[in-house]
Design a protein around this motif. Structure first.
Motif, PDB file in Angstrom:
ATOM      1  N   UNK A 175       0.721  -1.364  -0.159  1.00 43.68           N
ATOM      2  CA  UNK A 175       0.309   0.217   0.141  1.00 43.68           C
ATOM      3  C   UNK A 175       0.420   1.082   0.432  1.00 43.68           C
ATOM      4  N   UNK A 176       1.849   0.578   0.200  1.00 44.28           N
ATOM      5  CA  UNK A 176       3.275   2.485   0.045  1.00 44.28           C
ATOM      6  C   UNK A 176       4.628   1.612  -0.037  1.00 44.28           C
ATOM      7  N   UNK A 177       5.138   2.446  -0.303  1.00 39.83           N
ATOM      8  CA  UNK A 177       6.884   1.843  -0.951  1.00 39.83           C
ATOM      9  C   UNK A 177       7.697   2.899  -0.238  1.00 39.83           C
ATOM     10  N   UNK A 178       8.592   2.461   0.105  1.00 37.30           N
ATOM     11  CA  UNK A 178       9.310   3.321   1.149  1.00 37.30           C
ATOM     12  C   UNK A 178      10.717   4.228  -0.110  1.00 37.30           C
ATOM     13  N   UNK A 179      11.120   5.076   0.304  1.00 36.19           N
ATOM     14  CA  UNK A 179      12.836   5.326  -0.658  1.00 36.19           C
ATOM     15  C   UNK A 179      13.684   5.826   0.907  1.00 36.19           C
ATOM     16  N   UNK A 180      14.508   5.967   0.719  1.00 33.55           N
ATOM     17  CA  UNK A 180      15.514   7.279   1.646  1.00 33.55           C
ATOM     18  C   UNK A 180      16.264   8.153   0.991  1.00 33.55           C
ATOM     19  N   UNK A 181      15.404   9.571   1.673  1.00 32.37           N
ATOM     20  CA  UNK A 181      16.378  10.943   0.735  1.00 32.37           C
ATOM     21  C   UNK A 181      16.865  11.741   2.322  1.00 32.37           C
ATOM     22  N   UNK A 182      16.252  12.863   1.846  1.00 35.20           N
ATOM     23  CA  UNK A 182      17.230  13.910   2.451  1.00 35.20           C
ATOM     24  C   UNK A 182      15.709  14.522   3.177  1.00 35.20           C
ATOM     25  N   UNK A 183      16.051  14.917   4.929  1.00 33.15           N
ATOM     26  CA  UNK A 183      14.693  15.260   4.933  1.00 33.15           C
ATOM     27  C   UNK A 183      15.569  17.130   4.971  1.00 33.15           C
ATOM     28  N   UNK A 184      14.004  17.921   5.208  1.00 34.45           N
ATOM     29  CA  UNK A 184      14.552  19.383   5.786  1.00 34.45           C
ATOM     30  C   UNK A 184      15.884  19.855   5.804  1.00 34.45           C
ATOM     31  N   UNK A 185      15.475  19.488   7.181  1.00 41.73           N
ATOM     32  CA  UNK A 185      17.180  20.201   7.866  1.00 41.73           C
ATOM     33  C   UNK A 185      18.090  18.635   7.679  1.00 41.73           C
ATOM     34  N   UNK A 186      18.319  18.009   6.370  1.00 41.28           N
ATOM     35  CA  UNK A 186      19.961  17.033   6.095  1.00 41.28           C
ATOM     36  C   UNK A 186      20.419  16.179   6.441  1.00 41.28           C
ATOM     37  N   UNK A 187      19.057  15.584   6.604  1.00 40.05           N
ATOM     38  CA  UNK A 187      18.961  14.762   7.699  1.00 40.05           C
ATOM     39  C   UNK A 187      18.584  13.404   6.045  1.00 40.05           C
ATOM     40  N   UNK A 188      19.380  11.760   7.093  1.00 42.43           N
ATOM     41  CA  UNK A 188      18.409  11.351   5.782  1.00 42.43           C
ATOM     42  C   UNK A 188      18.173  10.925   6.335  1.00 42.43           C
ATOM     43  N   UNK A 189      16.855  10.314   6.023  1.00 41.56           N
ATOM     44  CA  UNK A 189      15.656   9.245   6.643  1.00 41.56           C
ATOM     45  C   UNK A 189      14.443   8.859   5.476  1.00 41.56           C
ATOM     46  N   UNK A 190      13.594   8.014   5.800  1.00 45.56           N
ATOM     47  CA  UNK A 190      13.034   7.365   4.384  1.00 45.56           C
ATOM     48  C   UNK A 190      11.594   7.861   4.956  1.00 45.56           C
ATOM     49  N   UNK A 191      11.237   7.994   3.239  1.00 45.46           N
ATOM     50  CA  UNK A 191      10.270   9.078   2.620  1.00 45.46           C
ATOM     51  C   UNK A 191       9.289   7.563   2.427  1.00 45.46           C
TER      52      UNK A 191
END
Lengths: 898, 111
Positions: free
Chosen positions: B61-77
């Motif tokens: 139902x969802x897919x996940x991807x690592x990306x960069x969050x607003x304050x430049x941290x690695x986050x899984x979206x």
């Protein structure tokens, strides 16, 4: 071949374990960091911010584990689906490919199923008969003990009672020794007496073999005391047949030869004496260790070695003991006897003793099956090559428009694997049928017949072979040159086949022909052996004779006179039957298994001091025997008057007379089993009679009467006899009911057994050779057909490829017959090369068959010549159709199409 | 005063899907959104969001991807899939029907 690593990774991902991505902790760390930063921004101290953030998150460890577990389960599910999808996709693709060429698929399937099936059946035979341990606990420590003799007598003897007790008492290498012997007994049942095979065993034999019972107990030392035994143990088979598995049978009694014995136990299914016969009943030997030693070797002895001792060490131990026989057992073993026979102990593994000669024959047949499989594979390889060739343009076009070579190769492999595995399954059915047929035709002398069945080892064998072939054939495209657009150009206009490809095909056909020749030669040699065996004149006329084993009840065996009266009356009445031409009885039927030898002293040639008398075959015969068997006689055979008057002479065979009295008249000579007069006098002389086997030289034999002359003993009175009756016109088996009626009138308790025609007895004695011939013959016939098909296929292909060339030849004025000759010549050339290699192979390999042959050299020129002509003929015949097609090529067509 | 409802697992899944229905978010975003839109009335242990997200991912139902969050941290979206949208629609309808039924019962007069 860059596709291999890709596919490999895919495969590994499917097969390997699931490793969860360890990113949940990173996610949680990110969450924590964000919350802490926000809290700090709101003015909290870093410690308080962190504590608040952790509280909001809850049990971080538990959530992390939960999320990871969810990932693992999900990954497993995805992998399952991926594997299923991949398998399904490849299988569907392969099936579609195979369905497009049903002829190819069916021929490959049938060829491989036959090849693998035959190999599997023979492998099963080898595995169950030769390779598998015997079904006894501690099988590896069991040995067969015999007395090795050489010189005047053939083959090893068994062990004497005195020898058995001496070995038992003084050996240092055995845990236990046991002995047994066989006998036939009459068992009284409600329907009258029946003859049954009984194993007479020492109590220790039960321990040595580890025989298990399903009911009651085995024979124990207390049962096996000197004197008379009183117990009997039933085989599982006998218990099921006669007592229908009645568990109250223990304690009941059984009447065996007028003795009453108590049933104390029932053996587990499959428990049998290790060699020679299956036993219905087991009783005690009741040997007496204190009895004076007798030089008579009839005990079959099995020993269980101490742990860590091997057969060679045990052999030296027993040899050392045997050397002391003359000193310690002087009554039976004189130094002269020991020297003359080179008398010694022989110890070999029980497995080797049981499997014995059969192993060589089975290995030979397995080799034949392997050759057959190679021939079948050559055909299939050819088919695959031809198919590949046919697809070449299609494939090249696909590659040219962008298909990955990797996927095509992968597709070929799946296709081939699928086809070969299907063939492997079909092969199991073929093997099952083949094993049933084998069992139906196998000679009863083949050891361990009852243990042969299609088991897991057979299934593994068939599927492994199928798998290997699937991989091999599926990899064929890989060894071929890279396909590119150049191939397209070359393939479309080439008038001839590339030399390399032609050579590869030629090599397949040559190999096939060579292997087929080896198989044909082997089976040809067996056929020749059998023909020679059939050509042997047995010295009697087996046609029209029926034989019945009869054991008269004790009352008729009490004295020589009573025995003679019984047989005189019985044979007179049998002879009086309307369809009986002649009838007699003997203690040892030719080619039967009851022959034995006895010492022979000749009156005219007294032995030198210390010289031992020879042991010569003997048979007791009644008047009428020679006439019934049509054994030609010089002189006369004793009449009933002479026999009953204690005045009967003996009849001797030609070879014996030639040895004993080379320069004298045989009739009238004196001989006997003792050194003292009175002697029996020779009254008749037979020609050569094959008593020990058609493949053995004519016997030296003395035919004694059933009543001794005055003042002498004989091996009697009584004993089991075989009636031989010659039918006048009718089939000999038609006499059986009337003969049985006569016997029932005279002696209702006399068991009758082994009713067979003399023709059957003769056939039975050749059973092993016949069986080998049958197996090799079937293999050779299949090989011939397969190589003919192979030759046909290759030539058809070559002609097809050379249509253009043929067209040019015809256009330039070659005649049809010239073109035909060209093709036939091609075939003959290939076949000749195969035949030459095959001849060398046959000469090199058939030597292992020497002991299986009779009167034929392994390099028999007639056989080799015949199979050469046969194979060349088949090659030319196989070339005929393609050759005619080549001659009918229309030059215009061929050149335009080319 | 904030009532703390004991959240049924399915309800949490539904709310997470809803949060993702506008754009891709990471776990902390979702927690913040939940906090804001429920006026802090629905207090979930924030850690429980992560098993829920992985569960939704396993069901596709969802897919996940690592990306960069607003304050430049690695986050899984996490991004909602079309199957996830369909699921959200269905669950919303079911939920509305359930709420309406419960409301009717609670407002009923004595028989």
């Amino acid at each position: 071949m860059s596709w291999i690593p890709d596919r490999y990774r895919e495969l590994r991902a499917m097969v390997g374990g699931v490793k969860p991505e360890r990113d949940v902790s990173d996610e949680l760390a990110h969450h924590l960091a964000m919350r802490v930063a926000e809290n700090v921004a709101r003015g909290m101290s870093p410690e308080a911010a962190r504590a608040e953030a952790l509280e909001r998150l809850g049990d971080v460890g538990a959530y992390e584990r939960e999320a990871e577990a969810i990932d693992v389960v999900a990954a497993r599910g995805r992998r399952r689906i991926a594997v299923r999808d991949a398998l399904g996709r490849e299988t569907r693709l392969a099936l579609r490919g195979l369905r497009r060429s049903p002829g190819f698929s069916l021929v490959v399937l049938a060829t491989l199923a036959l090849g693998i099936g035959a190999a599997t059946a023979i492998f099963t035979l080898l595995d169950d008969v030769v390779l598998r341990p015997l079904p006894y606990p501690n099988e590896s420590r069991l040995v067969w003990i015999e007395s090795a003799v050489s010189g005047a007598s053939q083959g090893p003897w068994q062990v004497s009672e005195a020898g058995y007790f001496y070995y038992r008492a003084h050996n240092t290498t055995f845990d236990a020794l046991g002995a047994y012997a066989f006998g036939e007994v009459g068992v009284m049942t409600r329907d009258g007496a029946e003859s049954r095979m009984v194993a007479l065993a020492t109590a220790s034999m039960f321990d040595v073999l580890g025989l298990r019972t399903v009911l009651g107990r085995g024979i124990q030392p207390a049962d096996d005391r000197p004197g008379h035994g009183s117990v009997v143990v039933l085989s599982h088979r006998y218990w099921m047949n006669q007592f229908h598995g009645d568990s109250t049978v223990i304690g009941q009694t059984l009447r065996l030869n007028d003795e009453t014995r108590t049933i104390v136990g029932v053996l587990a299914p499959g428990e049998e004496p290790p060699r020679y016969y299956a036993a219905d009943l087991w009783t005690t030997l009741n040997l007496d260790p204190a009895a004076p030693p007798i030089n008579s070797h009839y005990l079959r002895v099995v020993g269980r070695l101490k742990r860590g001792i091997d057969a060679a060490v045990a052999q030296r131990d027993l040899e050392r003991l045997t050397e002391r026989f003359p000193a310690d057992l002087p009554g039976a073993y004189s130094p002269g006897f020991m020297a003359k026979y080179h008398f010694a102990a022989s110890v070999r593994s029980l497995h080797a003793a049981v499997v014995g000669d059969a192993a060589r024959g089975i290995w030979v047949v397995l080799a034949a099956a392997a050759l057959l499989l190679v021939i079948a594979c050559a055909n299939v390889a050819n088919l695959f090559l031809v198919r590949l060739e046919a697809r070449r343009r299609e494939v090249t076009i696909r590659v040219a428009i962008g298909a990955e070579g990797a996927h095509l190769a992968w597709h070929y492999l799946t296709e081939s694997l699928l086809l070969c595995l299907a063939a492997g399954c079909a092969a199991l059915i073929v093997a099952d049928v083949a094993i049933r047929a084998l069992l139906a035709f196998a000679p009863s002398t083949l050891p361990r017949l009852g243990e042969i069945h299609l088991g897991w080892a057979s299934v593994a064998c068939a599927l492994t072979l199928a798998m290997l072939e699937g991989i091999a054939f599926g990899s064929l495209p890989l060894v071929r040159r890279k396909m590119d657009v150049a191939t397209l150009r070359d393939g479309s206009r080439g008038l001839t086949v590339s030399p390399l490809r032609r050579a590869a095909r030629g090599a397949l056909v040559v190999t096939q022909t060579a292997l087929a020749l080896v198989l044909l030669a082997a089976s040809g040699l067996m056929v020749r052996s059998l023909v020679h065996l059939h050509d042997v004149r047995p010295g009697f006329d087996p046609h029209g004779v029926i034989t019945l084993d009869v054991a008269p009840s004790a009352a008729h065996q009490a004295t020589y006179e009573k025995a003679a009266a019984f047989w005189h009356a019985a044979l007179d009445r049998i002879r009086a039957l309307p369809d009986v031409e002649a009838a007699g009885a003997t203690s040892a039927l030719p080619l039967g298994d009851r022959g034995s030898c006895a010492t022979l002293y000749v009156e005219a040639h007294p032995l030198a001091p210390g010289e031992e008398p020879p042991c010569v075959s003997k048979a007791l015969v009644t008047p009428g025997y020679f006439r019934a068997m049509r054994i030609p006689l010089r002189g006369h055979s004793p009449t009933w008057d002479e026999v009953e008057g204690h005045a009967a002479g003996v009849v001797v065979s030609g070879p014996l007379a030639a040895r004993m009295w080379p320069n004298e008249a045989t009739i009238g000579q004196g001989l006997g089993g003792g050194n003292q007069p009175p002697f029996f006098h020779v009254v008749g002389l037979t020609g050569d009679v094959h008593v020990d086997g058609m493949d053995k030289p004519p016997a030296e034999i003395v035919y004694y009467p059933i009543v001794p002359i005055k003042g002498r003993g004989l091996w009697g009175p009584g004993g089991d006899f075989t009636i031989v009756a010659r039918a006048r016109r009718s089939s000999p088996t038609a006499l059986v009911p009337e003969i049985r009626r006569v016997l029932r009138d005279l002696d209702p308790e006399a068991p009758v057994a082994d009713v067979q025609t003399m023709d059957e007895v003769v056939a039975h004695s050749m059973a092993r050779t016949t069986f080998m011939m049958l197996l090799l013959g079937v293999a050779a016939a299949m090989a011939l057909v397969l190589s003919a098909v192979g030759m046909f296929g290759v030539l058809s292909y070559l002609v097809g490829q050379r249509r253009g060339e043929m067209g040019i030849r015809l256009a330039l004025g070659a005649s049809g017959p010239q073109v035909t000759r060209l093709v036939v010549w091609e075939s003959a050339r290939l076949a000749a090369a195969g035949v030459l290699i095959g001849l060398a192979g046959a000469l090199a390999t058939t030597r292992v068959m020497q002991s299986l042959l009779f009167d034929v050299s392994t390099a028999d020129p007639f056989t080799l010549g015949a199979v050469t002509v046969l194979l060349l003929g088949v090659a030319v015949a196989a070339a005929w159709v393609p050759a005619r097609r080549a001659a009918r090529v229309d030059p215009v067509d061929a050149l335009r199409a080319g | 005063m904030a009532t703390q409802l004991d959240l049924v697992r399915g309800t949490l899944d539904m709310m997470v899907l809803r949060a993702l229905s506008w754009r891709a978010l990471h776990g902390y975003d979702i927690a913040r959104w939940l906090e804001r839109v429920s006026d802090d009335a629905l207090r979930v242990e924030e850690g429980s969001l992560y098993p829920a997200l992985h569960r939704l991912a396993a069901r596709g139902w969802v897919t996940a991807q690592w990306g960069v969050s607003e304050n430049n941290r690695q986050a899984k979206y996490y991004t909602i899939t079309s199957a996830g949208r369909k699921q959200l629609r269905q669950e919303t309808e079911t939920w509305a029907a359930f709420i309406a039924a419960v409301a009717k019962v609670l407002e009923a007069r004595p028989a």
